[in-house]
Scaffold this active site. Sequence first.
Site, PDB file in Angstrom:
ATOM      1  N   ASP A  84       0.953  -1.087  -0.108  1.00  0.00           N
ATOM      2  CA  ASP A  84       0.078  -0.024   0.019  1.00  0.00           C
ATOM      3  C   ASP A  84       1.044   1.313   0.095  1.00  0.00           C
ATOM      4  O   ASP A  84       1.819   1.391   0.883  1.00  0.00           O
ATOM      5  CB  ASP A  84      -0.903  -0.136   1.265  1.00  0.00           C
ATOM      6  CG  ASP A  84      -1.846   0.912   1.496  1.00  0.00           C
ATOM      7  OD1 ASP A  84      -2.421   1.451   0.144  1.00  0.00           O
ATOM      8  OD2 ASP A  84      -2.306   1.415   2.491  1.00  0.00           O
ATOM      9  N   HIS A  85       0.732   2.284  -0.811  1.00  0.00           N
ATOM     10  CA  HIS A  85       1.379   3.310  -0.903  1.00  0.00           C
ATOM     11  C   HIS A  85       2.845   3.364  -0.949  1.00  0.00           C
ATOM     12  O   HIS A  85       3.663   3.611  -0.052  1.00  0.00           O
ATOM     13  CB  HIS A  85       1.103   4.448   0.053  1.00  0.00           C
ATOM     14  CG  HIS A  85      -0.309   5.014  -0.058  1.00  0.00           C
ATOM     15  ND1 HIS A  85      -0.751   5.966  -0.870  1.00  0.00           N
ATOM     16  CD2 HIS A  85      -1.317   4.557   0.652  1.00  0.00           C
ATOM     17  CE1 HIS A  85      -1.860   6.159  -0.749  1.00  0.00           C
ATOM     18  NE2 HIS A  85      -2.513   5.610   0.010  1.00  0.00           N
ATOM     19  N   GLU A 135      -1.015   5.846  -8.552  1.00  0.00           N
ATOM     20  CA  GLU A 135      -1.700   6.996  -8.194  1.00  0.00           C
ATOM     21  C   GLU A 135      -1.649   8.285  -8.873  1.00  0.00           C
ATOM     22  O   GLU A 135      -0.381   8.786  -8.992  1.00  0.00           O
ATOM     23  CB  GLU A 135      -1.403   7.078  -6.513  1.00  0.00           C
ATOM     24  CG  GLU A 135      -2.442   8.192  -6.103  1.00  0.00           C
ATOM     25  CD  GLU A 135      -2.280   8.463  -4.597  1.00  0.00           C
ATOM     26  OE1 GLU A 135      -2.170   7.245  -3.777  1.00  0.00           O
ATOM     27  OE2 GLU A 135      -2.132   9.658  -4.163  1.00  0.00           O
ATOM     28  N   GLY A 208      -9.099   5.741   1.545  1.00  0.00           N
ATOM     29  CA  GLY A 208      -9.683   6.495   2.646  1.00  0.00           C
ATOM     30  C   GLY A 208     -11.122   5.973   3.055  1.00  0.00           C
ATOM     31  O   GLY A 208     -12.126   6.742   3.095  1.00  0.00           O
ATOM     32  N   GLY A 209     -11.517   4.545   2.630  1.00  0.00           N
ATOM     33  CA  GLY A 209     -12.581   3.877   2.820  1.00  0.00           C
ATOM     34  C   GLY A 209     -13.494   4.052   4.047  1.00  0.00           C
ATOM     35  O   GLY A 209     -14.490   4.065   4.286  1.00  0.00           O
ATOM     36  N   ASN A 229     -10.189   0.929  -0.226  1.00  0.00           N
ATOM     37  CA  ASN A 229      -9.347   0.568   0.833  1.00  0.00           C
ATOM     38  C   ASN A 229      -9.951   0.961   2.342  1.00  0.00           C
ATOM     39  O   ASN A 229     -10.526   2.054   2.458  1.00  0.00           O
ATOM     40  CB  ASN A 229      -7.918   1.517   0.498  1.00  0.00           C
ATOM     41  CG  ASN A 229      -7.253   0.988  -0.587  1.00  0.00           C
ATOM     42  OD1 ASN A 229      -7.690   0.184  -1.497  1.00  0.00           O
ATOM     43  ND2 ASN A 229      -5.991   1.562  -0.756  1.00  0.00           N
TER      44      ASN A 229
END
Length: 287
Positions: A84-85, A135, A208-209, A229
């Site tokens: 992630d990221h 992204e 940012g879910g 996410n």
Amino acid sequence: MLVSAKEMLEKAKAGKYAVGQFNINNLEWTKAILLTAQELQSPVILGVSEGAGKYMTGFKTVAAMVKAMDESLGITVPVALHLDHGTYDGSYKCIEAGFTSIMFDGSHYPIEENIAKTKELVAVCGEKGISLEAEVGSIGGEEDGVVGMGECADPDECKSIADLGVTMLAAGIGNIHGKYPANWQGLSFETLAAIEEKVGDMPLVLHGGTGIPADMIKKAISLGVAKINVNTECQLAFAEATRKYIEAGKDLEGKGFDPRKLLAPGFEAIKATVKEKMELFGSIGKA
Ligand code: 13P
């Protein structure tokens, strides 16, 4: 079954539902998510931030734990182990460690550099059958010390990155990591619709879910979001359940201090949160 995220996300986009990415921090987190996905016959993505990877003593440890746990629990639903990221270096470390999916977050680079680095990773991941998320336009809030301002992505830049052949694209549409502030403006569906029009079949990712109202989640899915996410909501549920257990003095009763007992309410809380999200995202029974 550990797989790349490509097929599950293409199916989700075509079927108008979303696969949840739930971030893991330790063994309990991983076990709770895997068992819930199996029970509900849902595909799932296990997200690992660079900070969580470090906490778990490195990406190799994480990959070994997830692979072994997936086998020993007899998990048959598709599971992607996803960075992630990721930074540029972190992406290569995870490829080497055996992750099946990578997010290279080049959103803080000038667009030309984001394109160049993403293009290179498209080739490397393509060769190994690893899915790749890129992204454009930073996601707001703070994650692992990186603070994004939550700008909306430029649809033309999204198309330039999508055309490189990435598997999925995260585009900022006013979403924020962590809890949303009271004065949050909501998601920009105008931006999302413009991006969707440019990128066609490319599965879109909503970061940012945590805390996005259900109607906004449903609308985002109808506009091409195929991966959502969730991290903070599982953390809050875990903390709350653990706090209640301790406040009730259960850690002092009998063998309540045993870590397997102490962590059990948090474990159940993660399972419940994951189930709730899978219901909302529509991924149940889609394995
Ligand atoms: P939340 O922590 O807001 O759920 O966001 C998770 C996320 O987007 C991880 O990349």
